[in-house]
Design a protein around this motif. Structure first.
Motif, PDB file in Angstrom:
ATOM      1  N   PRO A  30       0.827  -1.206   0.000  1.00  0.00           N
ATOM      2  CA  PRO A  30       0.000   0.000   0.000  1.00  0.00           C
ATOM      3  C   PRO A  30       0.865   1.260   0.000  1.00  0.00           C
ATOM      4  CG  PRO A  30      -0.651  -1.515   1.784  1.00  0.00           C
ATOM      5  CD  PRO A  30       0.660  -1.994   1.235  1.00  0.00           C
ATOM      6  N   PHE A  31       0.404   2.275  -0.731  1.00  0.00           N
ATOM      7  CA  PHE A  31       1.093   3.570  -0.685  1.00  0.00           C
ATOM      8  C   PHE A  31       0.075   4.684  -0.528  1.00  0.00           C
ATOM      9  CE2 PHE A  31       0.093   5.644  -4.724  1.00  0.00           C
ATOM     10  CZ  PHE A  31      -0.388   4.594  -5.488  1.00  0.00           C
ATOM     11  N   ILE A  32       0.503   5.713   0.210  1.00  0.00           N
ATOM     12  CA  ILE A  32      -0.287   6.945   0.360  1.00  0.00           C
ATOM     13  C   ILE A  32       0.459   8.021  -0.411  1.00  0.00           C
ATOM     14  CG2 ILE A  32      -0.981   8.738   2.007  1.00  0.00           C
ATOM     15  CD1 ILE A  32      -1.104   6.449   4.155  1.00  0.00           C
ATOM     16  N   ARG A  33      -0.194   8.650  -1.365  1.00  0.00           N
ATOM     17  CA  ARG A  33       0.494   9.649  -2.189  1.00  0.00           C
ATOM     18  C   ARG A  33       0.986  10.833  -1.352  1.00  0.00           C
ATOM     19  NH1 ARG A  33      -2.970  13.685  -5.564  1.00  0.00           N
ATOM     20  NH2 ARG A  33      -2.924  14.663  -3.514  1.00  0.00           N
ATOM     21  N   GLY A  34       0.103  11.294  -0.442  1.00  0.00           N
ATOM     22  CA  GLY A  34       0.488  12.413   0.415  1.00  0.00           C
ATOM     23  C   GLY A  34      -0.069  13.739  -0.069  1.00  0.00           C
ATOM     24  N   ASP A  35      -0.085  14.697   0.859  1.00  0.00           N
ATOM     25  CA  ASP A  35      -0.553  16.060   0.551  1.00  0.00           C
ATOM     26  C   ASP A  35       0.607  16.894  -0.011  1.00  0.00           C
ATOM     27  OD1 ASP A  35      -3.061  15.477   1.721  1.00  0.00           O
ATOM     28  OD2 ASP A  35      -2.346  16.090   3.710  1.00  0.00           O
ATOM     29  N   TRP A  42       5.591  11.304  -5.142  1.00  0.00           N
ATOM     30  CA  TRP A  42       5.237   9.894  -5.259  1.00  0.00           C
ATOM     31  C   TRP A  42       5.481   9.318  -6.661  1.00  0.00           C
ATOM     32  CZ3 TRP A  42       5.721   5.680  -3.110  1.00  0.00           C
ATOM     33  CH2 TRP A  42       5.236   4.518  -3.750  1.00  0.00           C
ATOM     34  N   PRO A  43       4.997  10.002  -7.751  1.00  0.00           N
ATOM     35  CA  PRO A  43       5.223   9.409  -9.085  1.00  0.00           C
ATOM     36  C   PRO A  43       6.709   9.207  -9.381  1.00  0.00           C
ATOM     37  CG  PRO A  43       3.738  11.305  -9.223  1.00  0.00           C
ATOM     38  CD  PRO A  43       4.242  11.253  -7.809  1.00  0.00           C
ATOM     39  N   ALA A  44       7.545  10.168  -8.943  1.00  0.00           N
ATOM     40  CA  ALA A  44       8.991  10.047  -9.178  1.00  0.00           C
ATOM     41  C   ALA A  44       9.538   8.826  -8.440  1.00  0.00           C
ATOM     42  CB  ALA A  44       9.697  11.324  -8.712  1.00  0.00           C
ATOM     43  N   ILE A  99       4.340   2.539   2.211  1.00  0.00           N
ATOM     44  CA  ILE A  99       5.180   3.726   2.009  1.00  0.00           C
ATOM     45  C   ILE A  99       4.248   4.907   1.826  1.00  0.00           C
ATOM     46  CG2 ILE A  99       5.433   3.192  -0.473  1.00  0.00           C
ATOM     47  CD1 ILE A  99       8.310   4.416  -0.262  1.00  0.00           C
ATOM     48  N   LYS A 100       4.670   6.073   2.284  1.00  0.00           N
ATOM     49  CA  LYS A 100       3.762   7.224   2.207  1.00  0.00           C
ATOM     50  C   LYS A 100       4.488   8.521   1.899  1.00  0.00           C
ATOM     51  CE  LYS A 100       2.377   9.353   6.053  1.00  0.00           C
ATOM     52  NZ  LYS A 100       3.353  10.424   6.265  1.00  0.00           N
ATOM     53  N   GLY A 101       3.768   9.430   1.273  1.00  0.00           N
ATOM     54  CA  GLY A 101       4.221  10.808   1.127  1.00  0.00           C
ATOM     55  C   GLY A 101       3.835  11.577   2.382  1.00  0.00           C
ATOM     56  N   HIS A 394      10.891  14.956   5.899  1.00  0.00           N
ATOM     57  CA  HIS A 394      10.266  16.275   5.739  1.00  0.00           C
ATOM     58  C   HIS A 394       8.750  16.198   5.629  1.00  0.00           C
ATOM     59  CE1 HIS A 394       9.350  15.452   1.565  1.00  0.00           C
ATOM     60  NE2 HIS A 394      10.607  15.085   1.348  1.00  0.00           N
ATOM     61  N   GLY A 395       8.139  17.397   5.554  1.00  0.00           N
ATOM     62  CA  GLY A 395       6.689  17.487   5.427  1.00  0.00           C
ATOM     63  C   GLY A 395       6.250  17.801   4.013  1.00  0.00           C
ATOM     64  N   THR A 396       5.108  18.464   3.922  1.00  0.00           N
ATOM     65  CA  THR A 396       4.446  18.651   2.622  1.00  0.00           C
ATOM     66  C   THR A 396       5.008  19.823   1.809  1.00  0.00           C
ATOM     67  OG1 THR A 396       2.826  20.063   3.716  1.00  0.00           O
ATOM     68  CG2 THR A 396       2.252  17.734   3.494  1.00  0.00           C
ATOM     69  N   ALA A 397       5.894  20.626   2.429  1.00  0.00           N
ATOM     70  CA  ALA A 397       6.517  21.791   1.766  1.00  0.00           C
ATOM     71  C   ALA A 397       5.511  22.496   0.850  1.00  0.00           C
ATOM     72  CB  ALA A 397       7.758  21.350   0.996  1.00  0.00           C
TER      73      ALA A 397
END
Ligand code: NDP
Ligand code: AKG
Ligand code: MG
Length: 474
Positions: A30-35, A42-44, A99-101, A394-397
């Motif tokens: 499972p992956f979370i793309r993130g905010d 994520w795509p990279a 894995i998550k963003g 890091h965070g969502t920058a």
């Protein structure tokens, strides 16, 4: 089982035995793309991980990605305020490795951190954040290559448990009144201290269980490192917060000298042993004076206590650790938190594993990442006994979100940690090779490009991923 998501039709679950993952050749992850910048990162990351796995295993191994939702994306699919749907936590529990963003947390109110919630829900008690220099990475530090530390941060308690009360609320006032009138007066060491009535109150629980399971993992990691890196430093502010941060240190040492007695030596023990090795006729008291600055002005009771400590150490471990044998053991020492921030800058090569509580580790991991190139190069993992979630430091920058410009190195290296955790070392090594090649060739995103001398034209986030893949073939 799921309300709005469907697992991939091919692939199997990762399972766990004695805290270690058992990984099939085609795991469902499972992956979370993130905010925020998750949309770029994520795509990279997925592209680089898939390319490295394909190049390393020629189809024998592959990941079946399972998109799950948290943060803003979850609210779009599941409805207002559905930031962390049950589907997501169920999928992560079911498939074991995720894995998550990054995910946004509002300041001063609103929802509590989803990142922290995921760690607590899945009991991912060790936040592991390596800070290591990749050759050619520009850094604000003069000798960044000397820093090679792994932060082991306790991940489930401390003030991150989120038990706090806002100033002016009925419970906050009731609690302050109770503390001021009952508990503080009943504790002589607190004297006449009082909490201001217009205070907010937060609770900082630090448990022996939480502290020792974290330090245990840190020591196990030290055992896997080369001899010259077999050190664990307990980081704390125990001079001020004696029963939380000071206790963390004491419980760390207790674990060291019981469960890991044969494998470890504490710094203080090494002084006692070393003093006797240099001078076999040294009296207990002279040894005590050498390990305790200001010994002569101590009370007789305190002096006796230190002499007993010296005698106890010599009796307990001279046979097993004396005559220099301690130099082959894992060194466990401790540093006060403010001091460690300057130590990693002034004496970076003297540290290896930094075992911390939650808040100190949060601060320290950003600071250490800055030394080796910045947050764009800061990976991480949240590890438990039956689950692991990999994510960058890091965070969502938000100011960079959607611009295809941030450095995906942090999330890609988190993916590398995931591959290593899964035992897919060849793919992990290939990505590290590609990343090193891209950096050495000055093909980097804005954060590194601006630090290069002279500055170079930056690549986009997606272009950096392509550059990493291109350098697989170096
Ligand atoms: N685990 C998680 O999901 C985490 C979430 N957060 C949350 O993220 C949100 C934003 O937090 P904020 O304080 O801005 O901290 P961030 O870590 O998101 O960003 C701070 C700065 O770090 C640099 N940076 C971060 N990521 C990258 C990257 N991939 N590549 C290059 N540079 C990067 C940028 O610096 P510059 O602009 O100078 O180049 C950025 O402005 C908050 O809601 C916070 O709670 C925070 C930390 C962890
Ligand atoms: O959850 C958040 O918003 C911040 C968490 C954080 O800074 C971290 O884990 O390093
Ligand atoms: Mg942080």
């Amino acid at each position: 089982m799921y309300q709005k998501i469907t697992p991939p039709t091919t692939g199997e679950k990762v399972t766990f035995k004695n805290g270690e993952p058992i990984v099939p050749n085609n795991p469902i992850i499972p992956f979370i793309r993130g905010d925020g910048t998750g949309i770029d990162l994520w795509p990279a990351t997925e592209k680089v991980l898939d390319a490295a796995i394909a190049a390393s295993y020629g189809g024998q191994r592959q990941i079946s990605w399972f998109k799950v939702y948290a943060g803003d994306e979850a609210c779009e699919l599941y409805g207002t305020y559905q930031y962390l749907p049950e589907d997501t936590t169920t999928a992560i529990r079911e498939y074991g490795v995720a894995i998550k963003g990054p995910l946004t947390t509002p300041i001063g109110g609103g929802i509590r951190s989803l990142n922290v919630a995921l760690r607590q829900i899945h009991d991912l008690y060790a936040c592991v954040r390596p800070c290591k220099y990749y050759t050619g990475t520009p850094s604000p530090h003069k000798t960044p290559e000397k820093l090679d530390v792994i932060i082991y941060r306790e991940n489930t308690e401390d003030i991150y448990l989120g038990i706090e009360w806002r100033q002016g609320t009925e419970i906050a006032e009731k609690l302050i009144h109770f503390l001021n009138t009952e508990l503080i007066p009943a504790t002589p060491e607190h004297g006449k201290k009082q909490i201001r009535l217009d205070s907010g109150i937060g609770i900082k629980p630090i448990s022996k269980t939480g502290s020792q399971r974290l330090v245990r993992r840190a020591i196990f990691q030290a055992l896997r490192l080369p001899k010259n890196k077999q050190m664990v430093t307990l980081v704390h502010k125990g001079n001020i917060m004696k029963y939380t941060e000071g206790a963390f240190r004491d419980w760390g040492y207790e674990l060291t000298t019981t469960e890991f007695r044969n494998e470890c030596v504490t710094e203080r023990e090494s002084w006692i042993l070393g003093n006797k090795e240099k001078n076999p006729d040294l009296s207990l008291e002279d040894n005590a004076k050498m390990i305790e600055p200001g010994y002569d002005s101590l009370t007789p009771e305190k002096k006796a206590e230190i002499c007993q400590e010296v005698e106890g150490v010599l009796n307990a471990i001279w046979e097993t650790h004396g005559e220099g044998k301690w130099k082959e053991k894992i060194m466990v020492n401790d540093r006060i938190a403010d001091s460690i921030f300057q130590q990693i800058q002034t004496r970076p090569d003297e540290y290896s594993i930094l075992a911390t509580m939650n808040l100190n580790g949060d601060y320290l991991s950003d600071a250490a990442a800055a030394m080796v190139g910045g947050l764009g190069m800061g990976p991480g993992a949240n590890i438990g006994d039956e689950c692991a979630i990999f994510e960058a430091t890091h965070g969502t920058a938000p100011k960079h979100a959607g611009l295809d410009r941030v450095n995906p190195g942090s999330l890609i290296l988190s993916g590398v940690m995931m591959l290593e955790y899964m035992g897919w070392q060849e793919a992990a090594d290939l990505i590290k090779k590609g990343l090193s090649g891209a950096i050495a060739n000055q093909e980097v995103t804005y954060d590194l490009a601006r630090l290069m001398e002279p500055p170079v034209a930056p690549l986009k986030c997606s272009e950096f991923a392509d550059a990493i893949i291109k350098h697989f073939d170096d």
